[in-house]
Design a protein around this motif. Structure first.
Motif, mmCIF file in Angstrom:
data_model
loop_
_atom_site.group_PDB
_atom_site.id
_atom_site.type_symbol
_atom_site.label_atom_id
_atom_site.label_comp_id
_atom_site.label_asym_id
_atom_site.label_seq_id
_atom_site.Cartn_x
_atom_site.Cartn_y
_atom_site.Cartn_z
ATOM 1 N N GLU A 1 -7.744 2.515 -7.103
ATOM 2 C CA GLU A 1 -8.177 3.791 -6.508
ATOM 3 C C GLU A 1 -9.689 3.902 -6.510
ATOM 4 N N VAL A 2 -10.157 4.851 -5.717
ATOM 5 C CA VAL A 2 -11.537 5.304 -5.741
ATOM 6 C C VAL A 2 -11.486 6.815 -5.871
ATOM 7 N N VAL A 3 -12.220 7.355 -6.841
ATOM 8 C CA VAL A 3 -12.395 8.794 -6.887
ATOM 9 C C VAL A 3 -13.650 9.096 -6.087
ATOM 10 N N HIS B 1 -3.930 7.418 1.301
ATOM 11 C CA HIS B 1 -2.975 7.917 0.311
ATOM 12 C C HIS B 1 -3.804 8.547 -0.799
ATOM 13 N N ILE B 2 -3.721 9.875 -0.908
ATOM 14 C CA ILE B 2 -4.423 10.609 -1.958
ATOM 15 C C ILE B 2 -3.400 10.962 -3.031
ATOM 16 N N ARG B 3 -3.642 10.451 -4.230
ATOM 17 C CA ARG B 3 -2.734 10.738 -5.338
ATOM 18 C C ARG B 3 -2.980 12.117 -5.912
ATOM 19 N N LYS B 4 -4.233 12.542 -5.927
ATOM 20 C CA LYS B 4 -4.548 13.784 -6.616
ATOM 21 C C LYS B 4 -5.868 14.351 -6.098
ATOM 22 N N TRP B 5 -5.920 15.658 -5.957
ATOM 23 C CA TRP B 5 -7.164 16.380 -5.684
ATOM 24 C C TRP B 5 -7.624 17.047 -6.985
ATOM 25 N N PHE B 6 -8.933 17.132 -7.160
ATOM 26 C CA PHE B 6 -9.532 17.798 -8.314
ATOM 27 C C PHE B 6 -10.501 18.861 -7.807
ATOM 28 N N THR B 7 -10.504 20.020 -8.443
ATOM 29 C CA THR B 7 -11.504 21.056 -8.177
ATOM 30 C C THR B 7 -11.990 21.567 -9.522
ATOM 31 N N GLN B 8 -13.291 21.569 -9.682
ATOM 32 C CA GLN B 8 -13.910 22.059 -10.913
ATOM 33 C C GLN B 8 -15.018 23.020 -10.519
ATOM 34 N N THR B 9 -15.067 24.175 -11.158
ATOM 35 C CA THR B 9 -16.192 25.084 -10.955
ATOM 36 C C THR B 9 -16.820 25.392 -12.303
ATOM 37 N N GLU B 10 -18.108 25.590 -12.262
ATOM 38 C CA GLU B 10 -18.892 25.885 -13.464
ATOM 39 C C GLU B 10 -19.884 26.970 -13.072
ATOM 40 N N ASP B 11 -19.865 28.102 -13.748
ATOM 41 C CA ASP B 11 -20.797 29.196 -13.483
ATOM 42 C C ASP B 11 -21.747 29.348 -14.660
ATOM 43 N N THR B 12 -23.055 29.215 -14.412
ATOM 44 C CA THR B 12 -24.067 29.378 -15.446
ATOM 45 C C THR B 12 -24.637 30.790 -15.366
ATOM 46 N N LEU B 13 -24.465 31.545 -16.450
ATOM 47 C CA LEU B 13 -24.900 32.937 -16.494
ATOM 48 C C LEU B 13 -26.252 33.115 -17.175
ATOM 49 N N MET C 1 0.849 -1.189 0.000
ATOM 50 C CA MET C 1 0.000 0.000 0.000
ATOM 51 C C MET C 1 0.890 1.246 0.000
ATOM 52 N N PRO C 2 0.529 2.245 -0.804
ATOM 53 C CA PRO C 2 1.289 3.497 -0.775
ATOM 54 C C PRO C 2 1.227 4.146 0.615
ATOM 55 N N GLN C 3 2.222 4.910 0.925
ATOM 56 C CA GLN C 3 2.311 5.565 2.229
ATOM 57 C C GLN C 3 1.192 6.595 2.392
ATOM 58 N N PRO C 4 0.474 6.585 3.532
ATOM 59 C CA PRO C 4 -0.564 7.599 3.760
ATOM 60 C C PRO C 4 0.023 9.009 3.728
ATOM 61 N N ASN C 5 -0.722 9.928 3.106
ATOM 62 C CA ASN C 5 -0.300 11.327 3.066
ATOM 63 C C ASN C 5 -1.414 12.276 3.493
ATOM 64 N N PHE C 6 -2.569 11.725 3.850
ATOM 65 C CA PHE C 6 -3.681 12.500 4.403
ATOM 66 C C PHE C 6 -4.382 11.614 5.412
ATOM 67 N N ALA D 1 -13.026 16.531 -5.710
ATOM 68 C CA ALA D 1 -12.821 15.086 -5.794
ATOM 69 C C ALA D 1 -11.391 14.751 -5.414
ATOM 70 N N ALA D 2 -11.211 13.525 -4.993
ATOM 71 C CA ALA D 2 -9.882 13.034 -4.655
ATOM 72 C C ALA D 2 -9.727 11.618 -5.191
ATOM 73 N N ALA D 3 -8.569 11.339 -5.779
ATOM 74 C CA ALA D 3 -8.216 9.973 -6.197
ATOM 75 C C ALA D 3 -7.488 9.341 -5.012
ATOM 76 N N VAL D 4 -8.184 8.418 -4.349
ATOM 77 C CA VAL D 4 -7.713 7.828 -3.096
ATOM 78 C C VAL D 4 -7.368 6.362 -3.313
ATOM 79 N N HIS D 5 -6.231 5.926 -2.778
ATOM 80 C CA HIS D 5 -5.864 4.507 -2.860
ATOM 81 C C HIS D 5 -6.924 3.682 -2.150
#
Length: 171
Positions: free
Chosen positions: A168-170, A10-22, A1-6, A41-45
């Motif tokens: 992983e699980v996102v 073990h989170i490989r990557k965080w994602f943030t997406q914003t969408e503004d509807t005008l 198992m990868p080493q825990p970092n949170f 979102a997070a890609a978690v081991h």
């Protein structure tokens, strides 16, 4: 198992997406502030990838801390706007089981998110599925305080170009 970092994950990557509807689909301008949809979102081991276990405690145990971080990131992305609706989803890599994703989405994860967004009296709608990178996931949204507010029934469609890996699980 990868080493825990949170906490215990073990989170490989965080994602943030914003969408503004005008404006709506026909071009009519919003009658107030634009509608902002935020995806955190997070890609978690997945510690259970490739094996069966009745006990999914390794996922559930630290999920309140994960929920706190999701709430913090959602508020940051909201930029001072009130959060009115929410939803949650998981995308489980192909070496995992659907239930591994559900273990991340329990109430112990969602309760800190509710607190962060100002209470959240209604249950948090959820969905999930198994798939690989690029799989499309529709996240259901509903009003945070009253589930049956039809104006807030919605979805946001997301995909992640390099997640989840098979183990992983996102979230």
């Amino acid at each position: 198992m990868p080493q825990p970092n949170f906490v215990g994950y073990h989170i490989r990557k965080w994602f943030t997406q914003t969408e503004d509807t005008l404006a709506n689909e026909t071009g009519v301008l919003a009658d107030g502030d634009p509608v902002r949809k935020i995806v955190i979102a997070a890609a978690v081991h997945n510690p259970y990838a490739g094996r069966f276990s009745q006990d999914l405690g390794d996922i559930v145990a630290d999920s309140p801390k994960l929920g706190e971080e999701f709430g913090r990131r959602a508020l940051e992305a909201a930029g001072g706007l009130a959060i009115q609706s929410y939803g949650k989803a998981c995308l489980v890599g192909t070496a995992g089981e659907y239930e591994h994703g559900n273990a991340f989405l329990t109430a112990v994860f969602a309760d800190p998110v509710r607190e962060a967004v100002g209470g959240g009296k209604a249950w948090v709608p959820s969905t999930g599925k198994r798939g690989g990178p690029g799989t499309v996931l529709d996240v259901p949204l509903a009003h945070k305080d009253a589930l049956y507010v039809r104006s807030h029934y919605d979805t946001i469609t997301v995909s992640f170009s390099d997640a989840p890996h098979p183990d992983e699980v996102v979230v």
